[in-house]
Design an enzyme around this catalytic site. Structure first.
Site, PDB file in Angstrom:
ATOM      1  N   LYS A   2     -40.151  -8.986  12.065  1.00 53.63           N
ATOM      2  CA  LYS A   2     -41.174  -9.012  11.015  1.00 53.63           C
ATOM      3  C   LYS A   2     -42.071  -7.775  11.088  1.00 53.63           C
ATOM      4  CE  LYS A   2     -41.001 -14.035  10.844  1.00 53.63           C
ATOM      5  NZ  LYS A   2     -41.561 -15.309  11.343  1.00 53.63           N
ATOM      6  N   GLN A  56     -46.276 -17.836  14.725  1.00 51.27           N
ATOM      7  CA  GLN A  56     -44.858 -18.050  14.987  1.00 51.27           C
ATOM      8  C   GLN A  56     -44.632 -19.405  15.672  1.00 51.27           C
ATOM      9  OE1 GLN A  56     -42.221 -15.975  14.060  1.00 51.27           O
ATOM     10  NE2 GLN A  56     -41.000 -17.723  14.723  1.00 51.27           N
ATOM     11  N   ASP A  80     -46.949 -17.883   5.017  1.00 47.74           N
ATOM     12  CA  ASP A  80     -45.807 -18.739   5.363  1.00 47.74           C
ATOM     13  C   ASP A  80     -45.674 -19.898   4.376  1.00 47.74           C
ATOM     14  OD1 ASP A  80     -44.106 -17.942   7.394  1.00 47.74           O
ATOM     15  OD2 ASP A  80     -45.425 -18.617   9.001  1.00 47.74           O
TER      16      ASP A  80
END
Length: 293
Positions: free
Chosen positions: A52, A96, A119
């Site tokens: 990412k 994460q 997200d």
């Protein structure tokens, strides 16, 4: 039979994002900035976060990676999240997963400011998506929708069967495919591990989206001739014929099913690369304040 190439499509999207970032800089605007929090030293999580960060560089974003020890307290993690929430220089924030067992994923998710939730996991964004309002859509479902759109897969009036009901993929996928827009306007059946007659239901699908997390679960006898098959699964299995000693497979038995499908995503190189591209797109939306204004 069409191979739906997620790797190629994700690179196209990254190029489009990079072009927009270049325009923003010429206009004197703010460079999009994504922050990621990584707790602990899980190998897969480190790989995902690294990819990412690298993708941010590729498209011209700024990025911040906050590394915290596995032993970090829930309270301290929530403080870090709040600091990023209050930082006007950061547009998007991801934490994460998975998190250590002593930390509540629900509490951490709820702490993320919806305007920075690229997200798409906070209740505010899930609710907005469900209502058909502008929202940050979870990256994997958004990536699938974008693949269907770019490959011009007809969805209106089709029967879409989703296998798997996770909050990250299956559930939002079923909502997106039923919405009154393209891709969408499907009649959707959401199935899962407790569904009776699952093979028979799967075989009625014009569009079959498989996110169950079981290696090669879907076989040819579960797929209708000419169906579009989207494989979200990814599993590493031993393979002595490979230099690495392993290979990647999906939730679909590709060799069998590809002979019946009209279009199918491979593993690797299908849905996976689209997830990061979607995350970057959400971050661009956040930087330009196009979702919450």
């Amino acid at each position: 039979m069409i191979i739906i190439d997620g790797k190629k499509t994700s690179e196209e999207i990254k190029t489009e994002i990079a072009q927009r970032v270049a325009e923003i800089k010429v206009e004197g605007g703010k460079t999009p900035h994504l922050a990621a929090i990584l707790v602990g030293s899980d190998g897969a999580s480190q790989t995902y976060v690294g990819a990412k960060v690298k993708s941010c560089e590729q498209v011209g974003f700024e990025s911040t990676l906050v590394r915290l020890e596995e032993s970090v307290s829930e309270e301290d993690l929530l403080k870090v999240v709040e600091e990023i929430n209050q930082n006007p220089g950061i547009d998007g924030l991801i934490v994460q997963l998975p998190l250590p067992k002593h930390i509540s994923v629900e509490k951490v998710t709820n702490k993320i400011k919806p305007q920075k939730d690229v997200d798409g996991f906070t209740p505010a964004n899930v609710g907005r998506m469900t209502l058909g309002w502008s929202a940050y859509v979870a990256a994997t479902p958004y990536g699938i929708v974008e693949l269907l759109k770019r490959y011009k897969i007809e969805t209106s009036g089709k029967h879409c069967v989703v296998i798997g009901r996770s909050h990250i993929v299956g559930s939002p996928m079923s909502i997106l495919m039923a919405r009154n827009e393209y891709p969408g306007n499907c009649t959707v059946t959401l199935t899962h591990s407790r569904t009776k007659n699952l093979p028979e239901i799967a075989k009625t699908a014009d569009i079959l989206i498989v996110a169950l997390g079981k290696p090669e679960f879907v076989t040819a006898d579960m797929v209708k001739e000419g169906a579009v098959v989207i494989d979200v699964g990814i599993h590493r299995i031993e393979d002595s014929s490979k230099k690495s000693g392993f290979r990647l497979i999906g939730d679909v038995k590709f060799d069998e099913v590809s002979k019946k499908a009209s279009a199918i995503t491979p593993v690797p190189g299908g849905v996976g690369p689209m997830t990061i591209a979607s995350l970057l797109y959400n971050t661009l939306l956040a930087a330009e304040k196009k979702v919450f204004g």
